[in-house]
Design an enzyme around this catalytic site. Structure first.
Site, PDB file in Angstrom:
ATOM      1  N   GLU A 108      -4.501  10.908 -12.962  1.00 31.34           N
ATOM      2  CA  GLU A 108      -3.100  10.511 -12.815  1.00 31.34           C
ATOM      3  C   GLU A 108      -2.425  10.477 -14.181  1.00 31.34           C
ATOM      4  O   GLU A 108      -3.039  10.076 -15.172  1.00 31.34           O
ATOM      5  CB  GLU A 108      -3.085   9.111 -12.180  1.00 31.34           C
ATOM      6  CG  GLU A 108      -1.767   8.672 -11.620  1.00 31.34           C
ATOM      7  CD  GLU A 108      -1.876   7.314 -10.899  1.00 31.34           C
ATOM      8  OE1 GLU A 108      -2.769   7.129 -10.046  1.00 31.34           O
ATOM      9  OE2 GLU A 108      -1.075   6.437 -11.217  1.00 31.34           O
ATOM     10  N   ASP A 110       1.142   8.959 -15.619  1.00 31.40           N
ATOM     11  CA  ASP A 110       2.217   8.076 -15.133  1.00 31.40           C
ATOM     12  C   ASP A 110       3.343   7.791 -16.100  1.00 31.40           C
ATOM     13  O   ASP A 110       3.081   7.390 -17.242  1.00 31.40           O
ATOM     14  CB  ASP A 110       1.659   6.648 -14.920  1.00 31.40           C
ATOM     15  CG  ASP A 110       0.722   6.538 -13.771  1.00 31.40           C
ATOM     16  OD1 ASP A 110       0.839   7.310 -12.841  1.00 31.40           O
ATOM     17  OD2 ASP A 110      -0.132   5.622 -13.823  1.00 31.40           O
ATOM     18  N   GLU A 112       6.358   4.898 -15.670  1.00 40.80           N
ATOM     19  CA  GLU A 112       6.899   3.858 -14.787  1.00 40.80           C
ATOM     20  C   GLU A 112       8.009   3.149 -15.538  1.00 40.80           C
ATOM     21  O   GLU A 112       7.833   2.768 -16.696  1.00 40.80           O
ATOM     22  CB  GLU A 112       5.828   2.815 -14.426  1.00 40.80           C
ATOM     23  CG  GLU A 112       5.074   3.137 -13.177  1.00 40.80           C
ATOM     24  CD  GLU A 112       4.148   1.994 -12.756  1.00 40.80           C
ATOM     25  OE1 GLU A 112       4.552   0.814 -12.834  1.00 40.80           O
ATOM     26  OE2 GLU A 112       3.023   2.292 -12.364  1.00 40.80           O
ATOM     27  N   THR A 126       3.543   3.813 -19.631  1.00 37.82           N
ATOM     28  CA  THR A 126       2.819   5.071 -19.381  1.00 37.82           C
ATOM     29  C   THR A 126       1.326   4.775 -19.235  1.00 37.82           C
ATOM     30  O   THR A 126       0.820   3.784 -19.756  1.00 37.82           O
ATOM     31  CB  THR A 126       2.996   6.075 -20.546  1.00 37.82           C
ATOM     32  OG1 THR A 126       2.432   5.509 -21.738  1.00 37.82           O
ATOM     33  CG2 THR A 126       4.457   6.413 -20.778  1.00 37.82           C
ATOM     34  N   ASN A 127       0.652   5.664 -18.516  1.00 36.35           N
ATOM     35  CA  ASN A 127      -0.793   5.506 -18.367  1.00 36.35           C
ATOM     36  C   ASN A 127      -1.406   6.875 -18.065  1.00 36.35           C
ATOM     37  O   ASN A 127      -0.718   7.775 -17.581  1.00 36.35           O
ATOM     38  CB  ASN A 127      -1.095   4.523 -17.227  1.00 36.35           C
ATOM     39  CG  ASN A 127      -2.444   3.828 -17.366  1.00 36.35           C
ATOM     40  OD1 ASN A 127      -3.270   4.184 -18.227  1.00 36.35           O
ATOM     41  ND2 ASN A 127      -2.696   2.856 -16.518  1.00 36.35           N
ATOM     42  N   GLU A 137      -2.756   1.920 -21.085  1.00 36.81           N
ATOM     43  CA  GLU A 137      -1.315   1.700 -21.074  1.00 36.81           C
ATOM     44  C   GLU A 137      -0.704   1.775 -22.464  1.00 36.81           C
ATOM     45  O   GLU A 137      -1.238   1.225 -23.424  1.00 36.81           O
ATOM     46  CB  GLU A 137      -0.994   0.319 -20.490  1.00 36.81           C
ATOM     47  CG  GLU A 137      -1.456   0.096 -19.061  1.00 36.81           C
ATOM     48  CD  GLU A 137      -2.911  -0.363 -18.943  1.00 36.81           C
ATOM     49  OE1 GLU A 137      -3.606  -0.475 -19.984  1.00 36.81           O
ATOM     50  OE2 GLU A 137      -3.352  -0.603 -17.801  1.00 36.81           O
ATOM     51  N   GLY A 206       6.800 -10.758 -16.662  1.00 36.87           N
ATOM     52  CA  GLY A 206       5.637 -11.274 -15.961  1.00 36.87           C
ATOM     53  C   GLY A 206       5.975 -11.984 -14.657  1.00 36.87           C
ATOM     54  O   GLY A 206       5.209 -12.817 -14.185  1.00 36.87           O
TER      55      GLY A 206
END
Ligand SMILES: *[C@@H]1O[C@H](CO)[C@@H](O)[C@H](O)[C@H]1NC(C)=O
Length: 274
Positions: A108, A110, A112, A126-127, A137, A206
């Site tokens: 994957e 990513d 986001e 991002t990942n 991350e 959070g």
């Protein structure tokens, strides 16, 4: 082993073919047709392809978010899309935009986008997952307001490297480090996905800042999708400088410097890409 010859054309003929391919893909292709390339996969009508197919919108309300996926799968290439993110008070919303293969050992790549209160900055998360394992991350602040207009988010994926770009500026590179035992997404074709959903239990500070549902529906827009297959990893000569500029000025989190998370030592790829 076709992929291993990707950057090592064995003959001049092959080089010539690549050259032609690059010339062909360099021309604008006459516009996106979202009807041809994507399916809206969930959201009960909250995702829409608009007009002649040149624009797509996703929306989110109290009942549901929405999402789409590409009809095709891709194995290497460069994928560009222009996105305009949820504006105003977008706290608690997440717009995910990513490539992914299927299954427990999936790969994957990513992007986001985590929304925020009006006037407060988005977080670009991002990942990279390889063979089912992520935990890589990196997060950034954009140097513009991503809700005011469309901006281009690109993934350049070759057997040697993965580069995340924002308006042509590289923000992250994940190099192939199989040589030091780090799995790299190389064998599984991936589909392109995007979704707009609510994550106010964690997304904004959070989970302290909740979504203001009186502002719903929240909408993100997409246009100018473009895929170039079989391109070289053509990173221009200013690539390294730009990447350094982003890392020094716009990176807000890097797993490779988060010592608390890795008491036994950083993952091996951090030596190269950290
Ligand atoms: C929202 O903005 C605040 C204040 O600038 C910042 O600390 C926080 O990280 C932002 N949250 C997200 C999800 O980007």
């Amino acid at each position: 082993m076709g992929s291993s010859s990707f950057l090592h054309p064995r003959t001049t003929t092959l080089l010539f073919i690549y050259y032609i391919q690059i010339l062909l893909v360099a021309y604008p292709t006459g516009g996106t047709n979202f009807y041809n390339d994507f399916d809206i996969t969930w959201g009960g009508g909250r995702g829409k392809i608009i007009g002649a197919g040149d624009m797509l919108t996703l929306s989110l309300d109290r009942v549901s978010g929405s999402g789409f996926q590409s009809k095709k799968e891709y194995l290497f290439g460069r994928i560009d899309m222009q996105l305009k993110l949820v504006s105003g008070n977008s706290a608690g919303t997440v717009t995910a935009y990513y490539l992914s293969s299927q299954g427990a050992t999936h790969d994957e790549i990513d992007f986001e986008f985590l929304g925020n209160l009006t006037g407060e900055p988005y977080t670009l998360h991002t990942n990279v997952y390889a063979q089912g394992k992520g935990e890589r991350e990196q997060q950034f602040r954009m140097w513009f307001d991503p809700t005011a207009d469309f901006h281009t988010y690109s993934i350049l994926w070759t057997p040697q490297t993965i580069v995340f770009l924002v308006d042509e500026t590289p923000i992250r590179e994940f190099k192939n480090m199989e040589a030091i035992g780090v799995p790299f997404p190389k064998h599984q074709p991936m589909r392109l996905y995007s979704s707009l959903w609510n994550a106010d239990e964690w997304a904004t500070r959070g989970g302290l800042v909740k979504t203001d549902w009186t502002k719903a529906p929240f909408t993100a827009s997409y246009r100018n999708f473009n895929v170039r297959n079989g391109v070289f990893a053509q990173l221009d000569s200013t690539h390294d400088q730009k990447l350094k500029w982003v890392r020094e000025n716009h990176m807000i989190y890097n797993y490779c410097t988060d010592a608390k998370r890795f008491p036994q030592g950083f993952p091996p790829e951090c030596k190269v890409n950290g």
